[in-house]
Scaffold this active site. Structure first.
Site, mmCIF file in Angstrom:
data_model
loop_
_atom_site.group_PDB
_atom_site.id
_atom_site.type_symbol
_atom_site.label_atom_id
_atom_site.label_comp_id
_atom_site.label_asym_id
_atom_site.label_seq_id
_atom_site.Cartn_x
_atom_site.Cartn_y
_atom_site.Cartn_z
ATOM 1 C CG HIS B 165 -3.942 0.754 0.395
ATOM 2 N ND1 HIS B 165 -4.642 0.715 -0.796
ATOM 3 C CD2 HIS B 165 -3.073 1.799 0.281
ATOM 4 C CE1 HIS B 165 -4.213 1.700 -1.580
ATOM 5 N NE2 HIS B 165 -3.262 2.382 -0.948
ATOM 6 C CD GLU B 166 -1.175 3.612 3.308
ATOM 7 O OE1 GLU B 166 -0.086 3.781 2.741
ATOM 8 O OE2 GLU B 166 -2.228 4.133 2.903
ATOM 9 C CG HIS B 169 1.550 1.731 -1.174
ATOM 10 N ND1 HIS B 169 1.432 1.735 -2.547
ATOM 11 C CD2 HIS B 169 0.458 2.383 -0.696
ATOM 12 C CE1 HIS B 169 0.304 2.365 -2.888
ATOM 13 N NE2 HIS B 169 -0.312 2.766 -1.788
ATOM 14 C CE1 TYR B 180 1.031 5.194 -5.623
ATOM 15 C CE2 TYR B 180 1.374 7.489 -5.062
ATOM 16 C CZ TYR B 180 0.663 6.314 -4.918
ATOM 17 O OH TYR B 180 -0.405 6.268 -4.054
ATOM 18 C CD GLU B 189 -3.005 3.914 -4.417
ATOM 19 O OE1 GLU B 189 -4.072 3.557 -3.911
ATOM 20 O OE2 GLU B 189 -2.002 4.187 -3.751
ATOM 21 C CG ASP B 262 -4.473 10.748 -7.186
ATOM 22 O OD1 ASP B 262 -3.580 10.507 -6.352
ATOM 23 O OD2 ASP B 262 -5.379 9.937 -7.468
ATOM 24 C CG HIS B 267 -5.297 7.342 -4.798
ATOM 25 N ND1 HIS B 267 -4.203 8.154 -4.962
ATOM 26 C CD2 HIS B 267 -5.023 6.541 -3.740
ATOM 27 C CE1 HIS B 267 -3.306 7.877 -4.014
ATOM 28 N NE2 HIS B 267 -3.780 6.913 -3.263
#
Lengths: 106, 356
Positions: B165-166, B169, B180, B189, B262, B267
């Site tokens: 996931h990271e 990005h 974002y 996301e 957020d 998310h």
């Protein structure tokens, strides 16, 4: 009832997307040091962070008679007095429960 | 064919060989050395073919460095494991190293992409960031992992889908550049969840039917009633806990969440495109990284997707990508249209989407 100072910190974002809230209340008369810290924060000059992903965002709110301040501070900018202020509020309320963002359907 | 990593001194020796019998190997070694000069990492494989001739091949390879912040919030911290080093014995550092390798493998072997930027960018990670730090993030250059608080979260490297996931990005940063916030942020996301899940599935050799479709499996402590942070198959069902509440992700556009927190719920609303991807993958069957993953990968690399794309524009980009690669009459185009329709975002017909 004596006038109170209330500081709330709501941390949202993060990989998990969970919001956690901490708050601190104190009699205004005893809050000189805390007010100095509040006044030391650059409320109108918060550095934004357009690069990071999944980092926390801190919504910091200060309420007192004739005083209402709020700022949304990205974690990357949570330095200096901001960091001290948030740590102070988190210490005051050491066992926070994470709460989900209340969903409001459009 | 045997594979091995050739140390630089040997590469230089092979590069100097002028025997015609070794011309191919010498050329490959010179190319490998040239790669090193540009700080790119390649794997140089030597072997023998059926005629017993020496065969040299160059394969893109990761260039990983794992650093340890030792409980501080100082990035990067001290390097503890570099490319080719033996395991450290520290689970967080070794999981990060292996996870970066597994992520590199998916992009390189399936999509032909050499690292995050497509040009061999070194992969850097910091572990043991902060004290009881409950998060993992991408800071624009590296991945950063906390150890968790031990009450709700354990260490964030424990799940390969989190590492995937990271890094995704990073890939989005170098491709679609999705802003974002709000719908483009939820897409950002979702793309990280999709490729995080695919990294795990590819690494484990799991088909659509075998896979968990969970993000962050294994990072909750035993105290938490929940299997993971998010589910692509069934957004909103990953956990249901006394303290955390219930997984709030919507699975349909009708339930899109409006919030200021957020980044506008990036998310949370990612559940909607996550579910669309799952529906496409489920419809096509087999390995999700092959056709469904390829379509999503093509979409983020496509010419039409803007940084502020909303769900409908991204849906159109995936239809265009499927059309381009598999043709108008393909099962892939039909699956993509049905997938988005299933979450309340019916795309334009392909001939319209394809011509815009």
């Amino acid at each position: 009832m004596p006038a109170e100072l209330t500081i709330t910190v709501a941390r949202s974002g993060g990989f998990a997307g969970l919001t956690r809230t901490w708050s601190l209340s104190a009699a205004l008369d005893d809050s000189g040091e805390l007010l100095d810290l509040v006044n030391a924060c650059p409320w109108r000059r918060v550095q934004s962070d357009a690069v990071s992903r999944d980092r926390f965002v801190y919504l910091i709110t200060v309420r007192a008679p004739r005083k209402h301040r709020t700022a949304r501070v990205p974690e990357a900018s949570l330095t200096g007095p901001w960091k001290l202020l948030v740590e102070r509020v988190q210490q005051e309320h050491p066992a926070p429960s994470p709460t989900r963002t209340p969903p409001r359907s459009s | 064919m045997t594979h091995g990593i050739i140390p630089p001194y040997l590469l230089r020796r092979i590069a100097r060989l002028d025997d015609a019998k070794y011309a191919v190997a010498a050329h490959a070694a010179r190319v490998a050395l040239e790669h090193d000069k540009r700080f790119r990492s390649v794997r140089f494989d030597l072997g023998f073919d059926e005629n017993n001739d020496l065969v040299a091949t160059l394969v893109d390879a990761p260039d990983r460095t794992i650093s340890d912040a030792a409980g501080t919030m100082t990035i990067p911290g001290s390097p503890v494991r570099r490319e080719g080093n033996d395991p450290t014995g520290d689970p967080a550092a070794d999981e990060a190293y292996d996870g970066l390798g597994a992520t590199f493998a998916l992009y390189s072997e399936v999509y032909g992409r050499n690292s995050i930027d497509g040009a061999g960018l070194p992969l850097d990670a910091t572990v043991h960031y902060g004290d009881l730090y409950d998060n993992a993030f991408w800071d624009g250059e590296r991945m950063v992992f906390g150890d968790g608080d031990g009450e709700i979260f354990t260490r964030f490297t424990a799940s390969l889908s989190v590492i995937g996931h990271e890094l995704a990005h990073g890939v989005t940063q170098y491709t679609a550049g999705l802003v974002y916030r709000d719908q483009s942020g939820a897409l950002n996301e979702s793309i990280s969840d999709v490729f995080g899940a695919l990294v795990e599935q590819y690494s484990r050799g799991q088909t659509v039917a075998d896979a968990t479709w969970l993000i962050g499996e294994g990072i909750f402590t035993a105290e938490v009633e929940g299997s993971a942070l998010r589910s692509l198959r069934a957004p909103g069902t990953a956990y249901d806990d006394d303290v955390l509440g219930k997984d709030p992700q919507p699975a349909h556009f009708d339930d899109y969440i409006q919030t200021d927190e957020d980044g506008g719920g990036v998310h949370l609303n990612s559940g909607i495109p996550n579910r669309a991807f799952y529906l496409v993958a489920e419809s096509l069957g087999g390995n999700a990284w092959e056709h469904a993953g390829q379509i999503w990968y093509d979409a983020i690399n496509g010419p039409t997707l803007t940084a502020r794309a909303d769900f409908a524009q991204f849906a159109a980009a995936t239809v265009a990508a499927a059309l381009e690669r598999y043709g108008a009459q393909s099962a892939e185009v039909a699956a993509v249209i049905d997938g988005w329709t299933g979450v309340g975002i019916p795309p334009l017909p392909p001939q319209v989407a394809g011509s815009t």
